[in-house]
Design an enzyme around this catalytic site. Structure first.
Site, PDB file in Angstrom:
ATOM      1  N   HIS A  58       0.862  -1.189   0.000  1.00  0.00           N
ATOM      2  CA  HIS A  58       0.000   0.000   0.000  1.00  0.00           C
ATOM      3  C   HIS A  58       0.900   1.242   0.000  1.00  0.00           C
ATOM      4  CE1 HIS A  58       1.051   0.173   4.231  1.00  0.00           C
ATOM      5  NE2 HIS A  58       0.507  -1.018   4.443  1.00  0.00           N
ATOM      6  N   HIS A 117       3.993   1.355   2.223  1.00  0.00           N
ATOM      7  CA  HIS A 117       5.185   0.652   1.713  1.00  0.00           C
ATOM      8  C   HIS A 117       5.866   1.482   0.624  1.00  0.00           C
ATOM      9  CE1 HIS A 117       2.694  -3.003   2.933  1.00  0.00           C
ATOM     10  NE2 HIS A 117       3.806  -3.176   3.611  1.00  0.00           N
ATOM     11  N   GLY A 156       8.690   0.875   8.734  1.00  0.00           N
ATOM     12  CA  GLY A 156       7.693   1.862   9.142  1.00  0.00           C
ATOM     13  C   GLY A 156       7.602   1.946  10.664  1.00  0.00           C
ATOM     14  N   ASP A 194       4.836  -0.179  13.364  1.00  0.00           N
ATOM     15  CA  ASP A 194       5.276  -1.283  14.216  1.00  0.00           C
ATOM     16  C   ASP A 194       6.438  -0.779  15.080  1.00  0.00           C
ATOM     17  OD1 ASP A 194       3.744  -3.747  13.085  1.00  0.00           O
ATOM     18  OD2 ASP A 194       4.468  -2.669  11.331  1.00  0.00           O
TER      19      ASP A 194
HETATM   20  O1  PAF Z   1       6.714  -5.405   9.202  1.00  0.00           O
HETATM   21  C1  PAF Z   1       6.681  -6.396   8.445  1.00  0.00           C
HETATM   22  O2  PAF Z   1       6.112  -6.356   7.375  1.00  0.00           O
HETATM   23  C2  PAF Z   1       7.367  -7.670   8.882  1.00  0.00           C
HETATM   24  O3  PAF Z   1       7.266  -7.866  10.252  1.00  0.00           O
HETATM   25  C3  PAF Z   1       8.825  -7.769   8.422  1.00  0.00           C
HETATM   26  C4  PAF Z   1       9.685  -6.679   9.035  1.00  0.00           C
HETATM   27  C5  PAF Z   1       8.907  -7.678   6.908  1.00  0.00           C
HETATM   28  C6  PAF Z   1       9.433  -9.105   8.848  1.00  0.00           C
HETATM   29  O4  PAF Z   1       8.724 -10.174   8.322  1.00  0.00           O
END
Ligand code: PAF
Length: 281
Positions: free
Chosen positions: A34, A37, A147, A150
């Site tokens: 999206h 990203h 990002g 998280d």
């Molecule tokens: O944030 C994410 O999309 C995932 O946790 C990651 C960092 C790609 C690890 O699988």
């Protein structure tokens, strides 16, 4: 854009960049890309000579009752978006290539992983740390980009990289939001239209907490109580997993929120568990 599925081939291409003295940025993702990203790809494109991205729905970071099987996937659409955003190499491994028969190593970051999402998703951050360590060692980028939605994941990755002396800079980028304030997430597609309409309150509540602090409320307990009450009232269909006021770096729960403070929340909607956070300063 080159698409690579074999880890050793990905490693050979990325390491050749290092050998040529080129800077590179890696953007690890789980796909179903999206605009959030894409903003990471755009940052990477502007700040490194070579850009690699990975799309891997990492099975080891999902609990037994979580959404691994139904996690949204769109490899072809994702490849088109990555190409358009200027990604040089897209790594799309199969689970068996990342975790071959006999795979036995886990990277575990103590302490930071115990609270917040770690409390309700046991083993989640071991899965994240292990796959990110693998991706960093495969790509050996100058910078890896994640990002800030998280936030705990980012703190865990920063600590892992520091503790293991992995020679990579970690770049945390701001949360990308829909026009109504909902933090972008691949899992937003799970929301019913009714819950999608209520979901912007997740962020509105966080903004309210910031305003309460600006008005002089510095007790973390008072802030979390007020925010929990806000959610109960504004989003009756959602059940808070946690509503926490923590130190932004150590993630330790605060009593006094007058200094640096992060409000971090996770709510179970009927179709999806959403997370969000906001620095209160
Ligand atoms: O944030 C994410 O999309 C995932 O946790 C990651 C960092 C790609 C690890 O699988």
């Amino acid at each position: 854009m080159q698409i690579i599925t074999d880890p050793k081939e990905f490693q050979s291409v990325c390491w050749s960049w290092r050998g040529q003295g080129l800077t590179s940025a890696l953007v690890p993702t789980m796909g179903f890309l999206h605009a959030g990203h894409i903003s990471l790809f755009t940052w990477a494109r502007a700040n490194a000579e070579k850009v690699a991205a990975s799309i891997f729905v990492n099975p080891t970071q999902f609990g037994p009752n979580e959404d691994l099987d139904r996690y949204p996937r769109d490899p072809e659409g994702d490849a088109a978006k990555a190409r358009e955003a200027g990604v040089d190499v897209l790594f799309l491994p199969e689970p068996g290539a990342m975790y071959p028969e006999g795979f036995a190593t886990t990277v575990s970051v103590a302490g930071l992983t115990e609270g917040l999402c770690g409390a309700s998703r046991p083993g989640h951050f071991d899965g994240v740390a292990t796959v990110v360590a693998k991706l960093l060692l495969l790509a050996m980028p100058t910078t890896a980009v994640f990002g800030q939605k998280d936030w705990q994941q980012l703190a865990v990755i920063r600590r892992m990289v520091r503790d293991l002396d992995i020679p990579v800079a970690i770049e945390g980028r701001p949360i990308f939001r829909e026009s109504d304030g909902l933090a972008m997430s691949s899992r937003n597609v799970y929301l019913s239209p009714q819950d999608r309409a209520l979901a912007p309150h997740v962020q509105k509540g966080l903004q309210a907490a910031r305003a309460w602090k600006a008005q002089g409320v510095t007790s973390a307990r008072e802030l979390t109580q007020r925010l929990t009450a806000y959610y109960k009232d504004a989003i009756p269909t959602a059940r808070p997993d946690y509503v926490a006021c923590v130190h932004p770096e150590t993630l330790a729960p605060l009593e006094d929120a007058s200094g640096p403070a992060l409000m971090a929340v996770a709510l179970f909607f009927p179709g999806a568990r959403l997370i969000d956070n906001l620095l209160l300063d």
